[in-house]
Design a protein around this motif. Sequence first.
Motif, PDB file in Angstrom:
ATOM      1  N   UNK A 159       0.819  -1.213   0.000  1.00 33.03           N
ATOM      2  CA  UNK A 159       0.000   0.000   0.000  1.00 33.03           C
ATOM      3  C   UNK A 159       0.851   1.261   0.000  1.00 33.03           C
ATOM      4  N   UNK A 160       1.850   1.302   0.884  1.00 36.30           N
ATOM      5  CA  UNK A 160       2.730   2.478   0.941  1.00 36.30           C
ATOM      6  C   UNK A 160       4.180   2.025   0.848  1.00 36.30           C
ATOM      7  N   UNK A 161       5.055   2.881   0.324  1.00 42.49           N
ATOM      8  CA  UNK A 161       6.476   2.506   0.243  1.00 42.49           C
ATOM      9  C   UNK A 161       7.089   2.447   1.638  1.00 42.49           C
ATOM     10  N   UNK A 162       8.089   1.608   1.783  1.00 43.02           N
ATOM     11  CA  UNK A 162       8.728   1.421   3.087  1.00 43.02           C
ATOM     12  C   UNK A 162       9.187   2.729   3.737  1.00 43.02           C
ATOM     13  N   UNK A 163       9.760   3.689   2.990  1.00 45.57           N
ATOM     14  CA  UNK A 163      10.222   4.923   3.644  1.00 45.57           C
ATOM     15  C   UNK A 163       9.112   5.697   4.354  1.00 45.57           C
ATOM     16  N   UNK A 164       7.859   5.490   3.943  1.00 49.62           N
ATOM     17  CA  UNK A 164       6.751   6.243   4.534  1.00 49.62           C
ATOM     18  C   UNK A 164       6.010   5.469   5.617  1.00 49.62           C
ATOM     19  N   UNK A 165       6.466   4.261   5.924  1.00 52.74           N
ATOM     20  CA  UNK A 165       5.829   3.528   7.026  1.00 52.74           C
ATOM     21  C   UNK A 165       6.049   4.308   8.316  1.00 52.74           C
ATOM     22  N   UNK A 166       4.966   4.606   9.036  1.00 56.92           N
ATOM     23  CA  UNK A 166       5.112   5.439  10.231  1.00 56.92           C
ATOM     24  C   UNK A 166       5.680   4.677  11.414  1.00 56.92           C
ATOM     25  N   UNK A 167       6.600   5.316  12.103  1.00 55.88           N
ATOM     26  CA  UNK A 167       7.072   4.858  13.408  1.00 55.88           C
ATOM     27  C   UNK A 167       6.490   5.871  14.396  1.00 55.88           C
ATOM     28  N   UNK A 168       5.421   5.485  15.069  1.00 53.12           N
ATOM     29  CA  UNK A 168       4.616   6.459  15.788  1.00 53.12           C
ATOM     30  C   UNK A 168       3.830   7.249  14.762  1.00 53.12           C
ATOM     31  N   UNK A 169       3.927   8.564  14.822  1.00 51.89           N
ATOM     32  CA  UNK A 169       3.208   9.393  13.861  1.00 51.89           C
ATOM     33  C   UNK A 169       4.139  10.025  12.827  1.00 51.89           C
ATOM     34  N   UNK A 170       5.359   9.496  12.721  1.00 51.64           N
ATOM     35  CA  UNK A 170       6.347  10.056  11.804  1.00 51.64           C
ATOM     36  C   UNK A 170       6.941   8.952  10.927  1.00 51.64           C
ATOM     37  N   UNK A 171       6.920   9.113   9.598  1.00 53.95           N
ATOM     38  CA  UNK A 171       7.522   8.096   8.723  1.00 53.95           C
ATOM     39  C   UNK A 171       8.993   7.885   9.046  1.00 53.95           C
ATOM     40  N   UNK A 172       9.446   6.662   8.863  1.00 52.76           N
ATOM     41  CA  UNK A 172      10.824   6.322   9.202  1.00 52.76           C
ATOM     42  C   UNK A 172      11.816   7.215   8.469  1.00 52.76           C
ATOM     43  N   UNK A 173      11.579   7.516   7.189  1.00 53.37           N
ATOM     44  CA  UNK A 173      12.556   8.308   6.441  1.00 53.37           C
ATOM     45  C   UNK A 173      12.618   9.742   6.972  1.00 53.37           C
ATOM     46  N   UNK A 174      11.490  10.256   7.465  1.00 50.94           N
ATOM     47  CA  UNK A 174      11.503  11.594   8.050  1.00 50.94           C
ATOM     48  C   UNK A 174      12.258  11.590   9.378  1.00 50.94           C
ATOM     49  N   UNK A 175      12.152  10.512  10.137  1.00 48.64           N
ATOM     50  CA  UNK A 175      12.931  10.397  11.372  1.00 48.64           C
ATOM     51  C   UNK A 175      14.428  10.381  11.066  1.00 48.64           C
ATOM     52  N   UNK A 176      14.808   9.694  10.009  1.00 43.63           N
ATOM     53  CA  UNK A 176      16.215   9.651   9.606  1.00 43.63           C
ATOM     54  C   UNK A 176      16.699  11.064   9.280  1.00 43.63           C
ATOM     55  N   UNK A 177      15.925  11.775   8.477  1.00 40.25           N
ATOM     56  CA  UNK A 177      16.291  13.139   8.089  1.00 40.25           C
ATOM     57  C   UNK A 177      16.364  14.039   9.314  1.00 40.25           C
ATOM     58  N   UNK A 178      15.395  13.930  10.206  1.00 35.68           N
ATOM     59  CA  UNK A 178      15.387  14.767  11.411  1.00 35.68           C
ATOM     60  C   UNK A 178      16.634  14.541  12.249  1.00 35.68           C
ATOM     61  N   UNK A 179      17.092  13.291  12.302  1.00 37.38           N
ATOM     62  CA  UNK A 179      18.291  12.981  13.093  1.00 37.38           C
ATOM     63  C   UNK A 179      19.519  13.669  12.496  1.00 37.38           C
ATOM     64  N   UNK A 180      19.675  13.582  11.179  1.00 38.45           N
ATOM     65  CA  UNK A 180      20.791  14.269  10.520  1.00 38.45           C
ATOM     66  C   UNK A 180      20.640  15.783  10.644  1.00 38.45           C
TER      67      UNK A 180
END
Length: 349
Positions: free
Chosen positions: A140-161
């Motif tokens: 249904x959705x690409x892996x980068x957009x799977x939410x971890x909590x209310x934030x997609x995993x790829x956005x969490x990665x970007x936020x960390x950097x």
Amino acid sequence: MRLQDLFINEDLSIKDAIRKLDETAKKILLVTEDKKLKGIITDGDIRRWILKNGDLNQSVSLVMNTSPKFVYEKDVIHAKEILKDKMIEAMPVLNDKEEVMDIIFWNERFSTKFNQQTLENPVVIMAGGKGTRLEPYTKIIPKPLIPIGDTPIVERIINRFNEYGCNEYYMTVNYKKNMIRAYFDDMEKSYSVDYVEEDKPLGTAGSLYLLKDQLKETFFVSNCDILIEGNYSDMMKYHKENNNKITLISSLVHYTVPYGVIVIDEDGSVKEMKEKPEYDYLVNTGMYILEPECLKDVPEDTFFHITDLINKYIDEGEKIGVYPVSESAWLDMGQFKEMENMMEKLGVK
């Protein structure tokens, strides 16, 4: 957490100290005897020992800092100044009997963020895979957009950097790429995201060829399904100081075989029985630091893994480095169980 939870004896094994560092999540342990400070152990001390290929069963007395920075209770008003001047994040407080009475953590005591080197290096995120191990979600959705909590995993990665100053991102996309584009195009953000479109799967490094004219400085590469809880500034500093062509961010993983292991002689007779033996491995996390000239060695329009590039350089005698982090600092969501573990460690549902 009690202060005493950070106390260890100098006879404790380095392996057990690593476990305790993971449990306390404070990046520091105090080596004491009758509450008197004998030394400290940090994750940096452990890292240097691992890179020397040291035996983790040895005692912490071999790696501890026996001349740590500390402050007396009467001088605690100067703690912030000392921490800032010495570029350290934590410091014990002693009484006049040299007993540990407290420990000051910069991030807990002071409102300003701990002074760390600001990075301006580009970050490449490999986000083109299908994520078949996470089906049916990825149907249904690409892996980068799977939410971890209310934030997609790829956005969490970007936020960390982004916490370290990185503002320039390149995302290699293929599977459901329009959904990824739409998500980031619709959000307000303080950084730029450019897309590298694969017409076909190119592996974990093949798409880097498409960036050979754009990346002119040292850059990070990260898989889109991992989070590394580490000091990215220190990683870059280590990479530069050691003149590595590529640095692998690795995790020290402890593994116990859940069975009795049989060791046999050449004639097939049993030589030894080992009951549930334990092993420690440095494992590739999926995060790397690369020099821009590496892009010249990625073949055009070819399925090519980053491990192929690393093995090529090893064969050629190029310098490939390793920056170890603890097992708990590596969060992976490549499979359902791992995704659940990630959410648990991050405290999200």
